[in-house]
Scaffold this motif. Structure first.
Motif, PDB file in Angstrom:
ATOM      1  N   GLU A 157      -7.294   3.838   0.832  1.00 36.92           N
ATOM      2  CA  GLU A 157      -7.569   2.990  -0.339  1.00 36.92           C
ATOM      3  C   GLU A 157      -6.885   1.632  -0.198  1.00 36.92           C
ATOM      4  O   GLU A 157      -7.464   0.586  -0.504  1.00 36.92           O
ATOM      5  N   MET A 158      -5.633   1.646   0.278  1.00 35.74           N
ATOM      6  CA  MET A 158      -4.896   0.378   0.437  1.00 35.74           C
ATOM      7  C   MET A 158      -5.582  -0.509   1.462  1.00 35.74           C
ATOM      8  O   MET A 158      -5.653  -1.731   1.300  1.00 35.74           O
ATOM      9  N   GLN A 211      -2.853  13.529   0.304  1.00 35.49           N
ATOM     10  CA  GLN A 211      -3.046  12.376  -0.582  1.00 35.49           C
ATOM     11  C   GLN A 211      -2.490  11.089   0.022  1.00 35.49           C
ATOM     12  O   GLN A 211      -2.928   9.990  -0.335  1.00 35.49           O
ATOM     13  N   ALA A 261       4.394   4.450   3.117  1.00 32.45           N
ATOM     14  CA  ALA A 261       4.401   4.406   1.645  1.00 32.45           C
ATOM     15  C   ALA A 261       5.437   3.384   1.193  1.00 32.45           C
ATOM     16  O   ALA A 261       6.429   3.727   0.548  1.00 32.45           O
ATOM     17  N   GLN A 309      -5.239   9.481   1.858  1.00 29.70           N
ATOM     18  CA  GLN A 309      -6.195   8.856   0.935  1.00 29.70           C
ATOM     19  C   GLN A 309      -5.644   7.523   0.426  1.00 29.70           C
ATOM     20  O   GLN A 309      -6.371   6.527   0.312  1.00 29.70           O
ATOM     21  N   SER A 310      -4.345   7.503   0.127  1.00 34.03           N
ATOM     22  CA  SER A 310      -3.730   6.255  -0.357  1.00 34.03           C
ATOM     23  C   SER A 310      -3.787   5.167   0.707  1.00 34.03           C
ATOM     24  O   SER A 310      -4.061   4.001   0.408  1.00 34.03           O
ATOM     25  N   GLN A 315       3.754   5.617  -5.111  1.00 36.75           N
ATOM     26  CA  GLN A 315       3.625   6.173  -6.468  1.00 36.75           C
ATOM     27  C   GLN A 315       3.217   7.642  -6.421  1.00 36.75           C
ATOM     28  O   GLN A 315       3.623   8.443  -7.253  1.00 36.75           O
ATOM     29  N   ARG A 316       2.397   7.980  -5.437  1.00 35.29           N
ATOM     30  CA  ARG A 316       1.835   9.336  -5.429  1.00 35.29           C
ATOM     31  C   ARG A 316       2.702  10.367  -4.714  1.00 35.29           C
ATOM     32  O   ARG A 316       2.532  11.568  -4.937  1.00 35.29           O
ATOM     33  N   SER A 373       3.714   0.610  -3.320  1.00 31.35           N
ATOM     34  CA  SER A 373       2.343   0.901  -2.862  1.00 31.35           C
ATOM     35  C   SER A 373       1.774   2.115  -3.607  1.00 31.35           C
ATOM     36  O   SER A 373       2.506   2.871  -4.245  1.00 31.35           O
ATOM     37  N   LEU A 374       0.432   2.267  -3.487  1.00 29.51           N
ATOM     38  CA  LEU A 374      -0.225   3.455  -4.060  1.00 29.51           C
ATOM     39  C   LEU A 374       0.420   4.726  -3.547  1.00 29.51           C
ATOM     40  O   LEU A 374       0.675   5.665  -4.292  1.00 29.51           O
ATOM     41  N   GLY A 375       0.678   4.750  -2.233  1.00 33.95           N
ATOM     42  CA  GLY A 375       1.260   5.945  -1.615  1.00 33.95           C
ATOM     43  C   GLY A 375       2.617   6.269  -2.198  1.00 33.95           C
ATOM     44  O   GLY A 375       2.917   7.424  -2.495  1.00 33.95           O
TER      45      GLY A 375
END
Ligand code: HXC
Ligand code: NAP
Length: 276
Positions: free
Chosen positions: A266-267, A259, A201, A262-263, A209-210, A205-207
């Motif tokens: 997606e990345m 999640q 993460a 999933q991130s 943030q989540r 990155s998306l990760g």
């Protein structure tokens, strides 16, 4: 956050993979509590730096450059640690490797590298330290991960390896319990500032943030959180805890941890799109 008060004077603590991140934080916790420390990892430079950092606490510290995949070297290391420090009271096995990769894209050797370090390496550490553990009284802590019980995309190698680590914890807890050796796993959640989080993460990155949103306690953990859990589970206060797999994750493993996978997926898809 307050620091737990435990007394590990006259105790010998060996941390495999103890030269950075969570495992070094755990070693620091034991050093602050008065323990004699031995740390081990592949890089001599990291070993030297860890020795210097741990010596600031004032206790005796030894370091070894060794790879957990090298059984012959481990035999020498544990024999020497025992000869110089005496029986090992606490053994932490935390060496690990990780990178995000889809199962259909990583090579057999990539999968094997992680299984060899995380799972076989943990077996090697436990197996070849066994003769030198204090019996009765020793406590073994294996460092697991949420991937051991939460399937995560891009983490097939780590999920398989860490699930194996937890079963090794349970099996050795049964086999070695009669000799007065306790074996438990600690399961870190997302621990801030660590190599693991940088790899899975990275900042922005998306990760990243989540992650905090998906932890019920709404924060990442710290290496001090991990050290406190290790000090507790190795102590006499925890003397009836054996074969446990204890999350230290703010509740992340209750569902949110998935999640991250999933991130990562997606990345990886975004990275394959033209122009990205
Ligand atoms: C795909 C990869 C890869 C990547 C390596 N490989 N990186 N495949 N994507 N990003 C492949 C290589 O191509 C090679 O396969 C095989 O893996 C072995 O690579 P080597 O570099 O030869 O391995 P080695 O030198 O033994 O290094 C092991 C390593 C490395 C795991 C690859 O990254 C490492 O030493 N990591 C230690 C530090 C670390 O990972 N810390 C984070 C731990 S965090 P081929 O087929 O080419 O031969 C963690 C959990 C975090 O564990 C959980 C957070 C929630
Ligand atoms: P890290 O800083 O990369 O720590 C890994 C340690 O293991 C380093 O000291 C490394 O040093 C050593 N190591 C790696 N491969 C080795 C090998 N083959 N032989 C001997 N030593 C080896 O990573 P971290 O993020 O703090 O992770 C530490 C532990 O916590 C790991 O078990 C990881 O799976 C677990 N974990 C981390 C997180 C997280 O948020 N970071 C979450 C869940 C679980 P060398 O490079 O010198 O060998």
């Amino acid at each position: 956050m307050s620091q737990c008060q435990f007394d590990y004077r006259d105790k010998v603590v060996f941390v495999a993979g103890g030269t950075s991140g969570i495992n070094l934080g755990i070693a620091q916790g034991f050093a602050k509590a008065g323990a004699t420390l031995a740390v081990m990892s592949r890089s001599q430079d990291k070993v030297d730096a860890a020795i210097e950092a741990l010596k600031q606490q004032g206790g005796q510290v030894m370091g070894f450059a060794a790879d957990v995949r090298d059984v012959d070297r481990l035999k020498v290391v544990f024999e020497q640690a025992h000869r110089e420090l005496g029986p090992i009271d606490v053994l932490v096995s935390g060496a690990a490797g990780n990178f995000p990769a889809a199962a259909n894209e990583m090579s057999a050797n990539a999968f094997k590298a992680v299984v060899d370090i995380d799972l076989l390496g943990t077996f090697n550490v436990l197996r070849y330290c066994y003769d030198y553990l204090r019996k009765p009284g020793a406590s073994i802590i294996n460092i697991s991960a949420p991937q051991a019980f939460i399937p995560m995309e891009m983490q097939a190698h780590v999920c398989a390896a860490k699930a194996g680590v937890d079963m090794l914890t349970r099996t050795t807890a049964m086999e070695w319990g009669p000799e007065g050796i306790r074996v438990n796993s600690l399961v870190p959640g997302p621990i801030e500032g660590t190599e693991g989080m940088k790899r899975l993460a990275p900042a922005g990155s998306l990760g990243a943030q989540r992650v905090i949103d998906s932890v019920p306690l709404k924060r990442q953990g710290t290496v001090e959180d991990m050290a406190n859990a290790a000090l507790f589970i190795a102590s006499d206060i925890a003397s009836y805890i054996n074969g446990a797999v204890l999350p230290v994750d703010g509740g992340w493993g209750l569902g949110g941890a998935g999640q991250l996978g999933q991130s990562l997926a997606e990345m990886a898809k975004l990275a394959q799109q033209p122009g990205t």
